[in-house]
Design a protein around this motif. Structure first.
Motif, PDB file in Angstrom:
ATOM      1  N   ASN A  83      42.714 -44.571  47.808  1.00 25.69           N
ATOM      2  CA  ASN A  83      41.871 -45.747  47.597  1.00 25.69           C
ATOM      3  C   ASN A  83      42.396 -46.960  48.351  1.00 25.69           C
ATOM      4  O   ASN A  83      41.609 -47.775  48.848  1.00 25.69           O
ATOM      5  CB  ASN A  83      41.764 -46.072  46.100  1.00 25.69           C
ATOM      6  N   PHE A  84      43.715 -47.099  48.436  1.00 20.33           N
ATOM      7  CA  PHE A  84      44.317 -48.188  49.214  1.00 20.33           C
ATOM      8  C   PHE A  84      43.825 -48.115  50.668  1.00 20.33           C
ATOM      9  O   PHE A  84      43.347 -49.095  51.223  1.00 20.33           O
ATOM     10  CB  PHE A  84      45.844 -48.095  49.148  1.00 20.33           C
ATOM     11  N   SER A  85      43.939 -46.931  51.258  1.00 19.87           N
ATOM     12  CA  SER A  85      43.542 -46.765  52.659  1.00 19.87           C
ATOM     13  C   SER A  85      42.042 -46.934  52.856  1.00 19.87           C
ATOM     14  O   SER A  85      41.593 -47.558  53.823  1.00 19.87           O
ATOM     15  CB  SER A  85      43.981 -45.393  53.172  1.00 19.87           C
ATOM     16  N   ILE A  86      41.244 -46.394  51.931  1.00 25.12           N
ATOM     17  CA  ILE A  86      39.788 -46.489  52.046  1.00 25.12           C
ATOM     18  C   ILE A  86      39.331 -47.944  51.911  1.00 25.12           C
ATOM     19  O   ILE A  86      38.545 -48.442  52.723  1.00 25.12           O
ATOM     20  CB  ILE A  86      39.099 -45.602  50.995  1.00 25.12           C
ATOM     21  N   SER A 125      37.876 -50.005  55.205  1.00 24.30           N
ATOM     22  CA  SER A 125      36.514 -50.525  55.332  1.00 24.30           C
ATOM     23  C   SER A 125      36.510 -52.041  55.497  1.00 24.30           C
ATOM     24  O   SER A 125      35.708 -52.592  56.244  1.00 24.30           O
ATOM     25  CB  SER A 125      35.663 -50.106  54.129  1.00 24.30           C
ATOM     26  N   ARG A 126      37.411 -52.728  54.824  1.00 25.80           N
ATOM     27  CA  ARG A 126      37.461 -54.190  54.916  1.00 25.80           C
ATOM     28  C   ARG A 126      38.013 -54.672  56.266  1.00 25.80           C
ATOM     29  O   ARG A 126      37.713 -55.779  56.686  1.00 25.80           O
ATOM     30  CB  ARG A 126      38.309 -54.751  53.784  1.00 25.80           C
ATOM     31  N   LEU A 127      38.844 -53.872  56.917  1.00 21.96           N
ATOM     32  CA  LEU A 127      39.468 -54.289  58.172  1.00 21.96           C
ATOM     33  C   LEU A 127      38.748 -53.771  59.412  1.00 21.96           C
ATOM     34  O   LEU A 127      39.211 -53.994  60.532  1.00 21.96           O
ATOM     35  CB  LEU A 127      40.942 -53.842  58.197  1.00 21.96           C
ATOM     36  N   ARG A 128      37.624 -53.105  59.210  1.00 23.48           N
ATOM     37  CA  ARG A 128      36.850 -52.623  60.360  1.00 23.48           C
ATOM     38  C   ARG A 128      36.491 -53.806  61.255  1.00 23.48           C
ATOM     39  O   ARG A 128      36.025 -54.829  60.779  1.00 23.48           O
ATOM     40  CB  ARG A 128      35.584 -51.939  59.850  1.00 23.48           C
ATOM     41  N   PHE A 145      47.272 -47.379  57.568  1.00 23.70           N
ATOM     42  CA  PHE A 145      47.718 -46.008  57.800  1.00 23.70           C
ATOM     43  C   PHE A 145      48.104 -45.420  56.452  1.00 23.70           C
ATOM     44  O   PHE A 145      48.565 -46.127  55.562  1.00 23.70           O
ATOM     45  CB  PHE A 145      48.920 -45.974  58.752  1.00 23.70           C
ATOM     46  N   ASN A 146      47.940 -44.099  56.324  1.00 28.84           N
ATOM     47  CA  ASN A 146      48.247 -43.443  55.060  1.00 28.84           C
ATOM     48  C   ASN A 146      49.688 -42.925  55.028  1.00 28.84           C
ATOM     49  O   ASN A 146      50.485 -43.226  55.918  1.00 28.84           O
ATOM     50  CB  ASN A 146      47.227 -42.327  54.777  1.00 28.84           C
TER      51      ASN A 146
END
Length: 193
Positions: free
Chosen positions: A49-52, A56-59, A66-67
């Motif tokens: 969830n952190f990465s998702i 999406s917010r940093l697109r 990175f995971n």
């Protein structure tokens, strides 16, 4: 009684080459290599969830998440370490053919009983030596609670975020991280009964 022999230290090049061929991830502390254990589903869900959420917010922005498959290299005064944080955000990435990052701005560790001592102690102190690091997140899995260690003029200080309505402002990367997104699909003890 004689002391048992000390195993030979592993070079950084041998460690990095070995990680590319290994089915198990290892962390590296000044020539000593430690195998990492697997994680529970709740741990992986929160880390994902952190990465998702941040992905999406940093697109369209220069920073990217990175995971936990991406190592962070920490250049200590006396030795080099490589850790696999649960998530990072970098704004100045290493070349794409490398397997680690040197300049994270945000580092996140999802806490568990087996990793808490290292995440709150050894790793925190090591991450704090990274010049680019601005925020270190310690994320609980048994309740919606995150401690954000944020770098200020006087060093790092802790900020506490509790409850699904909380939002961690991250001006360092021009975004925010709502706890409702971080804990999406996570059930806490006492819920759903």
């Amino acid at each position: 009684m004689s002391a048992s022999p000390t195993p030979p230290l592993v070079s950084i090049d041998d460690y990095l080459a070995g990680e590319l061929a290994s089915d198990v991830k290892h962390e590296y502390l000044g020539g000593v290599v430690y195998a990492m254990a697997g994680a529970k589903i709740i741990h992986n869900r929160v880390a994902g969830n952190f990465s998702i959420s941040l992905g999406s917010r940093l697109r369209g922005h220069p920073c990217e998440p990175f995971n936990s498959d991406t190592k962070v290299r920490v250049l200590m005064s006396s030795h080099t370490r490589f850790y696999y944080p649960d998530g990072i955000v970098v704004c100045d990435s290493n070349p794409p053919d490398q397997t680690f990052q040197d300049r994270p701005v945000v580092v996140a560790e999802v806490l568990s009983d087996s990793t808490r001592r290292l995440d709150e102690g050894e790793k925190r102190e090591a991450y704090f030596t990274i010049p680019t690091l601005r925020v270190y997140l310690l994320i609980e899995t048994d309740c919606p609670r995150v401690v954000a260690w944020r770098r200020g003029d006087q060093g790092f200080s802790a900020e506490l975020y509790e409850g699904l309505e909380s939002v961690i402002e991250l001006p360092e990367i021009e975004t925010k991280l709502p706890l409702a997104e971080l804990y999406e699909r996570v059930e806490f003890a006492g819920e759903g009964a």
